[in-house]
Design an enzyme around this catalytic site. Structure first.
Site, mmCIF file in Angstrom:
data_model
loop_
_atom_site.group_PDB
_atom_site.id
_atom_site.type_symbol
_atom_site.label_atom_id
_atom_site.label_comp_id
_atom_site.label_asym_id
_atom_site.label_seq_id
_atom_site.Cartn_x
_atom_site.Cartn_y
_atom_site.Cartn_z
ATOM 1 N N SER A 59 0.804 -1.225 0.000
ATOM 2 C CA SER A 59 0.000 0.000 0.000
ATOM 3 C C SER A 59 0.841 1.282 0.000
ATOM 4 O O SER A 59 0.469 2.244 -0.678
ATOM 5 C CB SER A 59 -0.977 -0.020 1.172
ATOM 6 O OG SER A 59 -1.910 -1.048 0.974
ATOM 7 N N THR A 100 -5.960 -3.975 7.657
ATOM 8 C CA THR A 100 -5.774 -5.289 7.034
ATOM 9 C C THR A 100 -5.840 -6.379 8.093
ATOM 10 O O THR A 100 -6.158 -6.110 9.260
ATOM 11 C CB THR A 100 -4.472 -5.299 6.178
ATOM 12 O OG1 THR A 100 -4.436 -6.519 5.446
ATOM 13 C CG2 THR A 100 -3.206 -5.160 6.995
ATOM 14 N N LYS A 111 -9.974 -6.409 10.278
ATOM 15 C CA LYS A 111 -11.023 -5.828 9.428
ATOM 16 C C LYS A 111 -12.409 -5.832 10.092
ATOM 17 O O LYS A 111 -13.243 -4.986 9.767
ATOM 18 C CB LYS A 111 -11.086 -6.562 8.083
ATOM 19 C CG LYS A 111 -9.900 -6.246 7.179
ATOM 20 C CD LYS A 111 -10.070 -6.879 5.813
ATOM 21 C CE LYS A 111 -8.928 -6.538 4.892
ATOM 22 N NZ LYS A 111 -9.142 -6.975 3.518
ATOM 23 N N GLY A 126 -14.479 -21.148 -3.036
ATOM 24 C CA GLY A 126 -14.134 -20.729 -1.681
ATOM 25 C C GLY A 126 -15.352 -20.207 -0.947
ATOM 26 O O GLY A 126 -16.357 -19.816 -1.578
ATOM 27 N N LEU A 181 -8.247 -14.193 -7.265
ATOM 28 C CA LEU A 181 -8.004 -13.062 -6.352
ATOM 29 C C LEU A 181 -6.619 -13.146 -5.714
ATOM 30 O O LEU A 181 -6.143 -12.167 -5.138
ATOM 31 C CB LEU A 181 -9.102 -12.970 -5.289
ATOM 32 C CG LEU A 181 -10.522 -12.850 -5.853
ATOM 33 C CD1 LEU A 181 -11.510 -12.484 -4.751
ATOM 34 C CD2 LEU A 181 -10.617 -11.829 -6.974
ATOM 35 N N GLY A 215 -5.210 -11.161 -9.227
ATOM 36 C CA GLY A 215 -5.719 -10.309 -8.152
ATOM 37 C C GLY A 215 -5.004 -8.973 -7.970
ATOM 38 O O GLY A 215 -5.385 -8.189 -7.106
#
Ligand code: NAP
Length: 289
Positions: free
Chosen positions: A22, A67, A71, A131, A227, A250
């Site tokens: 990030s 994160t 969350k 999933g 993802l 992803g």
């Protein structure tokens, strides 16, 4: 980067956070847009999520990303939660408002924007989700929100897939989702699915694995999204392509969840040229060419 008395701070809280990409995204955006903003990682020890949120607000932080594993844990410490984040039950972005932070979930809007950028439409599609963890559940909610035709959720533990299907059917007010075990992949009724791979299988270092190997299953997939973002190209993606489908990874979802958070904090609009620049910085930080 110039730091002075006017510099606004944003960051990501999690544990661990050392692997985060990030800072590469946000500091590139801030620099390109000429914003006096710095983005840093904050490792928060177990049990300290509430203190971290309150402390970040007291320190006048403009915004935070949240994160794993916080969350859901941060939600009771927010002033307000956006309806989508509330339905998903997970917040990954905190935006400073009068009297406290407001929580958002930009992961699913991030996936949606990545799909739009890739020219992939989810509306009206037959969607397959592999999933039934936290992210798969959020994808199922996104699918309902975007008006898909039907959703099949396949999971190693079939009960979890059935539970999510029940939840999203309640949300949709009609029976559009079905849950089942991975072994049921051979009896899927459709011939042209948009498949979203939301398990951990194929992640580094076990990059040779895919959750399903059966070629007949992959022949039913027109478009496959994995993802997983490390590696950038997974075995699932290779199997989709080998059997005639288009495959995406992803990384762009990761990019756009960050871009949407940045837009929420600053009010800026990140155009596709700038998104491309942030994508380059993110890949460079991950040592992907
Ligand atoms: P999670 O809640 O732990 O769920 C993991 C899922 O993977 C469960 O459905 C689990 O099945 C399945 N699974 C794990 N090992 C398996 C195996 N050996 N065989 C078959 N199924 C297996 O994880 P999550 O938070 O939902 O995250 C899922 C994925 O999303 C991760 O790969 C993560 O990297 C990715 N992700 C990507 C982004 C992005 O921006 N691109 C953002 C967030 C997450 P059981 O229920 O049977 O255990």
């Amino acid at each position: 980067m110039k730091i002075d008395g006017y510099t606004r701070v944003c960051g990501v809280m999690g544990n661990p956070v050392e692997h985060t990409m990030s800072p590469a995204i946000h500091n590139t955006l801030a620099e390109a847009l000429g914003e006096n903003l710095a983005y840093v990682p904050f490792r928060v020890p177990t049990g300290a999520a509430g203190e971290a949120v309150r402390g970040a607000y007291a320190l006048n932080l403009l915004g935070m990303n949240v994160t794993v594993p916080y969350k859901s844990e941060v939600i009771p410490f927010l002033k307000e939660t956006d309806p989508l984040a509330e339905t998903i039950g997970a917040v990954n972005t905190l935006v400073r408002t009068e009297g406290g932070f407001k929580g958002y979930n930009t992961d699913m809007p991030g996936l949606y924007r990545a799909m739009c950028e890739d020219g992939v439409k989810i509306e009206g599609e037959d969607v397959l989700i592999l999933g039934a963890g936290g992210v798969a559940r959020a994808v199922a909610i996104l699918a309902v929100d975007k008006g898909v035709r039907q959703v099949h959720i396949l999971n190693r533990t079939a009960e979890k897939a059935l539970k999510i299907a029940d939840e999203v059917n309640d949300l949709a007010g009609r029976a559009l989702a079905k849950g089942c075990g991975l072994e049921d992949c051979a009896s899927l009724p459709g011939e042209s699915y948009l498949a979203i791979q939301a398990t951990n299988v194929g992640m580094f270092p076990k990059t040779e694995e895919a959750v399903i190997e059966d070629a007949a299953f992959y022949r039913k997939i027109r478009i496959g999204y994995d993802l997983v973002f490390n590696p950038a190209r997974t075995r699932f993606m290779a199997l989709v392509e080998e059997n005639g489908g288009r495959a995406f990874g992803g990384l762009k979802m990761l990019l756009y969840q960050g871009i949407i958070a940045y837009e929420l904090w600053t009010g800026a609009r990140v155009d596709s040229g700038l998104a491309e620049r942030a994508y380059g910085a993110m890949k460079e930080a991950m040592h992907i060419s």
